[in-house]
Design a protein around this motif. Structure first.
Motif, PDB file in Angstrom:
ATOM      1  N   GLY A 115       0.812  -1.207   0.000  1.00 26.34           N
ATOM      2  CA  GLY A 115       0.000   0.000   0.000  1.00 26.34           C
ATOM      3  C   GLY A 115       0.846   1.257   0.000  1.00 26.34           C
ATOM      4  N   ARG A 116       1.934   1.225   0.761  1.00 28.14           N
ATOM      5  CA  ARG A 116       2.822   2.389   0.795  1.00 28.14           C
ATOM      6  C   ARG A 116       3.498   2.598  -0.565  1.00 28.14           C
ATOM      7  N   LEU A 117       3.926   1.500  -1.175  1.00 27.13           N
ATOM      8  CA  LEU A 117       4.578   1.593  -2.479  1.00 27.13           C
ATOM      9  C   LEU A 117       3.606   2.097  -3.547  1.00 27.13           C
ATOM     10  N   GLN A 118       2.367   1.596  -3.517  1.00 29.34           N
ATOM     11  CA  GLN A 118       1.379   2.030  -4.493  1.00 29.34           C
ATOM     12  C   GLN A 118       1.046   3.507  -4.332  1.00 29.34           C
ATOM     13  N   GLU A 119       0.934   3.959  -3.076  1.00 26.70           N
ATOM     14  CA  GLU A 119       0.627   5.366  -2.848  1.00 26.70           C
ATOM     15  C   GLU A 119       1.786   6.247  -3.306  1.00 26.70           C
ATOM     16  N   ALA A 120       3.020   5.812  -3.060  1.00 23.89           N
ATOM     17  CA  ALA A 120       4.183   6.582  -3.515  1.00 23.89           C
ATOM     18  C   ALA A 120       4.209   6.648  -5.038  1.00 23.89           C
ATOM     19  N   SER A 121       3.888   5.522  -5.697  1.00 22.18           N
ATOM     20  CA  SER A 121       3.872   5.494  -7.156  1.00 22.18           C
ATOM     21  C   SER A 121       2.804   6.423  -7.715  1.00 22.18           C
ATOM     22  N   LEU A 122       1.645   6.449  -7.066  1.00 17.81           N
ATOM     23  CA  LEU A 122       0.567   7.320  -7.522  1.00 17.81           C
ATOM     24  C   LEU A 122       0.959   8.793  -7.405  1.00 17.81           C
ATOM     25  N   HIS A 123       1.553   9.165  -6.283  1.00 15.35           N
ATOM     26  CA  HIS A 123       1.984  10.552  -6.122  1.00 15.35           C
ATOM     27  C   HIS A 123       3.051  10.918  -7.161  1.00 15.35           C
ATOM     28  N   HIS A 124       3.904   9.949  -7.472  1.00  8.90           N
ATOM     29  CA  HIS A 124       4.945  10.201  -8.463  1.00  8.90           C
ATOM     30  C   HIS A 124       4.321  10.453  -9.843  1.00  8.90           C
ATOM     31  N   GLN A 125       3.316   9.637 -10.196  1.00 11.54           N
ATOM     32  CA  GLN A 125       2.659   9.793 -11.490  1.00 11.54           C
ATOM     33  C   GLN A 125       1.920  11.127 -11.596  1.00 11.54           C
ATOM     34  N   LEU A 126       1.314  11.571 -10.480  1.00 13.35           N
ATOM     35  CA  LEU A 126       0.537  12.804 -10.481  1.00 13.35           C
ATOM     36  C   LEU A 126       1.390  14.037 -10.223  1.00 13.35           C
ATOM     37  N   GLY A 127       2.638  13.800  -9.884  1.00 10.70           N
ATOM     38  CA  GLY A 127       3.505  14.922  -9.563  1.00 10.70           C
ATOM     39  C   GLY A 127       3.115  15.626  -8.285  1.00 10.70           C
ATOM     40  N   THR A 128       2.528  14.881  -7.351  1.00  9.98           N
ATOM     41  CA  THR A 128       2.101  15.454  -6.069  1.00  9.98           C
ATOM     42  C   THR A 128       2.931  14.871  -4.939  1.00  9.98           C
ATOM     43  N   THR A 129       2.778  15.463  -3.785  1.00 15.01           N
ATOM     44  CA  THR A 129       3.426  14.946  -2.581  1.00 15.01           C
ATOM     45  C   THR A 129       2.344  14.490  -1.613  1.00 15.01           C
ATOM     46  N   GLY A 130       2.673  13.565  -0.806  1.00 13.04           N
ATOM     47  CA  GLY A 130       1.711  13.065   0.174  1.00 13.04           C
ATOM     48  C   GLY A 130       2.421  12.585   1.420  1.00 13.04           C
ATOM     49  N   ASP A 131       1.628  12.258   2.408  1.00 12.45           N
ATOM     50  CA  ASP A 131       2.185  11.772   3.669  1.00 12.45           C
ATOM     51  C   ASP A 131       2.483  10.284   3.549  1.00 12.45           C
ATOM     52  N   LEU A 132       3.747   9.971   3.362  1.00 16.56           N
ATOM     53  CA  LEU A 132       4.167   8.580   3.244  1.00 16.56           C
ATOM     54  C   LEU A 132       4.915   8.101   4.478  1.00 16.56           C
ATOM     55  N   GLN A 133       4.682   8.777   5.624  1.00 11.70           N
ATOM     56  CA  GLN A 133       5.334   8.370   6.857  1.00 11.70           C
ATOM     57  C   GLN A 133       5.007   6.907   7.161  1.00 11.70           C
ATOM     58  N   ILE A 134       5.997   6.160   7.566  1.00 12.08           N
ATOM     59  CA  ILE A 134       5.838   4.713   7.730  1.00 12.08           C
ATOM     60  C   ILE A 134       4.778   4.367   8.767  1.00 12.08           C
ATOM     61  N   GLY A 135       4.575   5.250   9.757  1.00 13.73           N
ATOM     62  CA  GLY A 135       3.589   4.977  10.787  1.00 13.73           C
ATOM     63  C   GLY A 135       2.177   4.834  10.269  1.00 13.73           C
ATOM     64  N   ARG A 136       1.902   5.392   9.071  1.00 17.38           N
ATOM     65  CA  ARG A 136       0.571   5.262   8.482  1.00 17.38           C
ATOM     66  C   ARG A 136       0.311   3.867   7.937  1.00 17.38           C
ATOM     67  N   TYR A 137       1.343   3.065   7.798  1.00 17.20           N
ATOM     68  CA  TYR A 137       1.213   1.762   7.160  1.00 17.20           C
ATOM     69  C   TYR A 137       1.503   0.607   8.121  1.00 17.20           C
ATOM     70  N   LEU A 138       1.743   0.939   9.354  1.00 16.14           N
ATOM     71  CA  LEU A 138       1.977  -0.068  10.396  1.00 16.14           C
ATOM     72  C   LEU A 138       0.836  -0.033  11.401  1.00 16.14           C
ATOM     73  N   ARG A 139       0.472  -1.171  11.929  1.00 13.29           N
ATOM     74  CA  ARG A 139      -0.513  -1.256  13.015  1.00 13.29           C
ATOM     75  C   ARG A 139      -0.131  -2.402  13.935  1.00 13.29           C
ATOM     76  N   ARG A 143      11.381   8.043  17.172  1.00 14.17           N
ATOM     77  CA  ARG A 143      10.036   7.788  17.728  1.00 14.17           C
ATOM     78  C   ARG A 143       9.012   7.854  16.610  1.00 14.17           C
ATOM     79  N   VAL A 144       8.222   6.783  16.485  1.00 15.42           N
ATOM     80  CA  VAL A 144       7.179   6.710  15.465  1.00 15.42           C
ATOM     81  C   VAL A 144       5.868   6.350  16.157  1.00 15.42           C
ATOM     82  N   GLU A 145       4.809   7.070  15.841  1.00 18.42           N
ATOM     83  CA  GLU A 145       3.505   6.790  16.422  1.00 18.42           C
ATOM     84  C   GLU A 145       2.746   5.800  15.553  1.00 18.42           C
ATOM     85  N   LEU A 146       2.203   4.769  16.208  1.00 17.12           N
ATOM     86  CA  LEU A 146       1.484   3.705  15.502  1.00 17.12           C
ATOM     87  C   LEU A 146       0.104   3.518  16.118  1.00 17.12           C
ATOM     88  N   PRO A 147      -0.895   3.142  15.296  1.00 16.07           N
ATOM     89  CA  PRO A 147      -2.198   2.762  15.856  1.00 16.07           C
ATOM     90  C   PRO A 147      -2.106   1.384  16.491  1.00 16.07           C
TER      91      PRO A 147
END
Length: 336
Positions: free
Chosen positions: A126-150, A206-210
């Motif tokens: 999911g993190r890789l796909q989101e990074a690829s999408l932002h790259h294709q659109l030329g946008t930036t997004g929050d790809l902090q690893i804590g969003r993809y860990l639980r 320090r990384v915050e995780l759900p």
């Protein structure tokens, strides 16, 4: 009731956990900083214990209370065996409710369960796909690893809480042969690493995780989770397999007997809000008679009583017909 008991089996919430003495020297853990207690309520309590009269919905026997309290004192997991439907998993909710230890962390086991999934999950794709999408659109997004860990249920239970969380590892006898032994090191060390966070610890210490069961965020320092209060781990087993001596050595063992007429009456009162009537008492007697000839679960009795309570004004369903429909032995053949 004995003075040393922390869990009393009354069902009435109290602050007895504050009387729990320090652990034995070989079970001391020092995880820091302390994590705030969970903010959410346990939505499973009413379903498991009964919404109406929770105080009487689960009444352990004295020998059962002794082993539960021994597990609390010794900071050791409790392996609970017994026939299906005797209340093995309900015990976890009863202890958590009475000692106000927060929602039960439940890990249902299948043949495909692994230690890793109990600790945490990482959505790398999911993190890789989101990074690829932002790259294709030329946008930036929050790809902090804590969003993809639980953190999983076991991983959450081992956070440095001030008071123990209750962890239910349900039907561990269904696991792959290696899982029980994989748990031994976790039970002994009370900690685990998250390699994905260890690799970035220099730049992100320090990384915050759900956490499991809620959207609470908890900070993990340098990629290692270490408990402070060892959780009360309750592992249920229907006796479908044997465990190694090393596994048994690190656990206390409790064999739950089947609830008697008095306990069944209390369970009925807890779920339906009234003392047993003549109709429900008749069903309890029928349930007990059929249970002597084969395996029956308590929820089958509750199903039968519910059908009686919800019957139209024309009268309750025929008891014998209910028995044929609902109170069928679990170990009987399809034509029994």
């Amino acid at each position: 009731m004995q003075d040393w008991w922390i869990y009393r089996g009354t069902g009435r919430p109290h602050s007895g956990i504050l009387r729990l003495p320090p652990p034995p020297p070989w079970r001391v853990f020092d995880g820091t900083p302390l994590v705030p207690p969970p903010s959410s309520l346990d939505g499973g309590v009413g379903r498991r214990l009964g919404e109406q009269h929770r105080a009487v919905s689960y009444r352990p026997r004295p020998d059962e209370l002794e082993l539960i309290n021994a597990a609390l004192y010794l900071r050791r997991p409790l392996l609970i065996t017994g026939k299906p439907g005797v209340g093995k998993s309900t015990l976890a909710y009863a202890v958590a409710h009475e000692l106000a230890l927060g929602p039960v962390l439940r890990w249902p086991i299948t043949s495909r369960s692994t230690l890793a999934e109990g600790l945490y999950s990482y959505d790398a794709i999911g993190r890789l796909q989101e990074a690829s999408l932002h790259h294709q659109l030329g946008t930036t997004g929050d790809l902090q690893i804590g969003r993809y860990l639980r953190l999983g249920p076991l991983g959450t239970a081992l956070l440095p809480y001030e008071h123990p969380r209750v962890l239910l590892i349900d039907e561990i006898d269904k696991s792959d042969v290696d899982l029980p032994n994989d748990l031994l090191n976790i039970f002994e060390e009370g900690e685990y690493p998250i390699p994905e966070l260890q690799r970035i610890a220099a730049s992100q210490p320090r990384v915050e995780l759900p956490v499991d069961g809620s959207d609470d965020l908890v900070g993990v320092h340098r990629g290692v989770v270490r408990c402070n209060a060892f959780p009360l781990v309750l592992m249920t087993s229907n006796g479908e397999r044997e465990f190694s001596p090393a596994f048994h050595r690190r656990c206390l063992r409790l064999d739950l007997g089947q609830p008697d007429a008095e306990q069944l009456g209390a369970i009925v009162a807890a779920h339906f809000g009234t003392e047993p009537t003549a109709d429900t008492a008749e069903l309890v007697e029928l349930f007990l008679a059929r249970r002597e000839r084969g395996t029956l679960a308590t929820d089958q009795l509750l199903n039968a009583i519910y059908l009686t309570v919800q019957a139209p004004d024309g009268g309750p369903p025929d008891r014998e017909r209910l028995a044929d429909l609902v109170l069928r032995q679990l170990d009987a053949g399809p034509d029994s």
